[in-house]
Design an enzyme around this catalytic site. Structure first.
Site, PDB file in Angstrom:
ATOM      1  CG  ASP A 103      -1.762   1.231   1.342  1.00 19.94           C
ATOM      2  OD1 ASP A 103      -2.339   1.614   0.312  1.00 19.94           O
ATOM      3  OD2 ASP A 103      -1.849   1.823   2.429  1.00 19.94           O
TER       4      ASP A 103
ATOM      5  CG  ASP B  66      -0.263   5.990  -2.200  1.00 21.01           C
ATOM      6  OD1 ASP B  66      -0.895   5.168  -2.892  1.00 21.01           O
ATOM      7  OD2 ASP B  66      -0.815   6.871  -1.510  1.00 21.01           O
TER       8      ASP B  66
HETATM    9  C1  IPM Z   1      -5.446   1.437  -1.803  1.00 19.51           C
HETATM   10  C2  IPM Z   1      -6.150   2.289  -0.764  1.00 19.51           C
HETATM   11  C3  IPM Z   1      -6.911   1.363   0.161  1.00 19.51           C
HETATM   12  C4  IPM Z   1      -5.915   0.432   0.826  1.00 19.51           C
HETATM   13  C5  IPM Z   1      -7.761   2.098   1.232  1.00 19.51           C
HETATM   14  C6  IPM Z   1      -8.755   3.048   0.577  1.00 19.51           C
HETATM   15  C7  IPM Z   1      -8.444   1.146   2.159  1.00 19.51           C
HETATM   16  O1  IPM Z   1      -5.232   3.081  -0.092  1.00 19.51           O
HETATM   17  O2  IPM Z   1      -6.139   0.717  -2.553  1.00 19.51           O
HETATM   18  O3  IPM Z   1      -4.227   1.509  -1.878  1.00 19.51           O
HETATM   19  O4  IPM Z   1      -5.278   0.813   1.806  1.00 19.51           O
HETATM   20  O5  IPM Z   1      -5.756  -0.694   0.340  1.00 19.51           O
HETATM   21 MG    MG Z   2      -3.260   2.990  -0.833  1.00 15.76          MG
END
Ligand code: IPM
Ligand code: MG
Length: 360
Positions: free
Chosen positions: A251, A255
């Site tokens: 996660d 990003d």
């Molecule tokens: C992602 C998002 C989700 C996650 C959230 C919205 C729960 O950040 O798809 O990366 O953490 O998996």
């Molecule tokens: Mg995420």
């Protein structure tokens, strides 16, 4: 051919970007002789407003019946939206976690690549951006901290909360196999990311990845600690081909990887189960601050639709046509505001969609 797609437009910019992706799919259908039937289902904040819960069981069965699911985004502003006054298991994100679990979508593929046309949007030093990069983040999606036992309590006036990170070897093995399979179709390198200097779950992760690696003698495997990986992503992203990692690390790293490509608005993703079935969504969030203003970049969602064609429907030629059209739009100098730079033409969400369709 006829295909049945479940469509979840969701919240924020979701409806705008998914509408563009549906138009592009229809254009593909026209050109290549397919018909896409859309079954629109609710998830997230819009489902809370309409049904009182972020995902109904009916919505889950509709998704299960489809050939694949196309998703926009869910959620709102966590400080101001009333959805975040609800208990955690009633909030928009709970719908997303539920659908991932119910559909068994354990393999999350998040490609992060730098388009040469968008080099100027890359925040890294020019000499790093010049080398380019093209990696696939394989994130485990239905285990680890997200689904482990958790709780909050209070004893003698002291509040305490815990979350647990558990993996079985089977959960690790199936995602590792997917990772190596994908590496075989790419540059044959897997970087498995863990925190094996501290965590037991990571030591098991590393051991199982090594076992799986034995069946892929052509693939180079290396292990990297997650903190080092966070650093390497900005120092030398070109070194990565497939990054294989557990849910929470994936996660965070995805990003970071998306930002070094210039904009999270460019990144698609696929979440797959054991079969060809999958759910496809842009990697970015619902961006409530720009929702409904025709400003959102629809490219990540359109690229997600291309992944849907490729992975769930085996329509490679059609997927290629979408990806080529997007490259052409960028080469022709059209940009939404998130990727805008001097000398290019600023366009909105809908116009970007039109420009892509014209090039298919
Ligand atoms: C992602 C998002 C989700 C996650 C959230 C919205 C729960 O950040 O798809 O990366 O953490 O998996
Ligand atoms: Mg995420």
């Amino acid at each position: 051919m006829n295909y049945n797609l479940a469509v979840i437009k969701g919240d924020g910019i979701g409806p705008e970007v998914v509408s563009v992706a549906m138009d592009v799919l229809d254009k593909i259908g026209e050109k290549y002789g397919h018909t896409f039937h859309y079954d629109q289902i609710l998830m997230g904040g819009c489902s809370i407003d309409a049904c009182g819960v972020p995902l109904t069981d009916e919505a889950v069965s509709a998704a299960k019946k489809s050939d694949a699911v196309l998703l926009g985004s869910i959620g709102g502003n966590t400080s101001t939206s009333p959805w975040y006054q609800l208990p955690p298991d009633k909030r928009p994100e709970a719908g997303l976690l539920k659908i991932r679990k119910e559909l068994g979508l354990f393999a999350n593929l998040r490609p992060a690549l730098l388009y040469p046309e968008l080099k100027s949007a890359c925040p890294l030093k020019e000499e790093i951006a010049d080398r380019g990069f093209d990696m696939m983040i394989m994130r485990e999606l239905t285990g680890g901290l997200y689904f482990g036992e958790r709780g909050t309590s209070e004893e003698n006036g002291m509040r305490c909360a815990y979350d647990t990170l558990t993996y079985t070897e089977e959960e690790i093995r199936r995602i590792a196999i997917r990772g190596f399979d994908i590496a075989m179709k790419r540059r044959k390198k897997v970087t498995s990311v863990d925190k094996a200097n501290v965590l037991d779950s990571s030591r098991l992760w590393r051991a199982v990845v090594n076992e799986v690696a034995e069946n892929y003698p052509e693939v180079t495997v290396e292990h990297m600690l997650v903190d080092n990986c966070a650093m390497q992503l900005v120092k030398d992203p070109a070194q990565f081909d497939v990054i294989l990692t557990e849910n929470m690390f994936g996660d965070i790293l995805s990003d970071e990887a998306s930002m070094v490509t210039g904009s999270i608005g460019m990144l698609a993703s696929a979440s797959l189960n054991e079969t060809k079935f999958g759910m496809y969504e842009p990697s970015g969030g619902s961006a409530p601050d720009i929702a409904g203003q025709d400003k959102a970049n629809p490219i990540a969602t359109v690229l997600s639709a291309a992944m849907l064609l490729r992975f769930s429907l085996d329509l490679d030629v059609e997927a290629d046509a979408i990806e080529k059209a997007i490259k052409q739009v960028l080469a022709d100098g059209y940009r939404t505001c998130d990727i805008m730079s001097e000398g290019n033409t600023l366009v909105g969400t809908k116009e970007m969609g039109q420009l892509i369709m014209e090039r298919i």
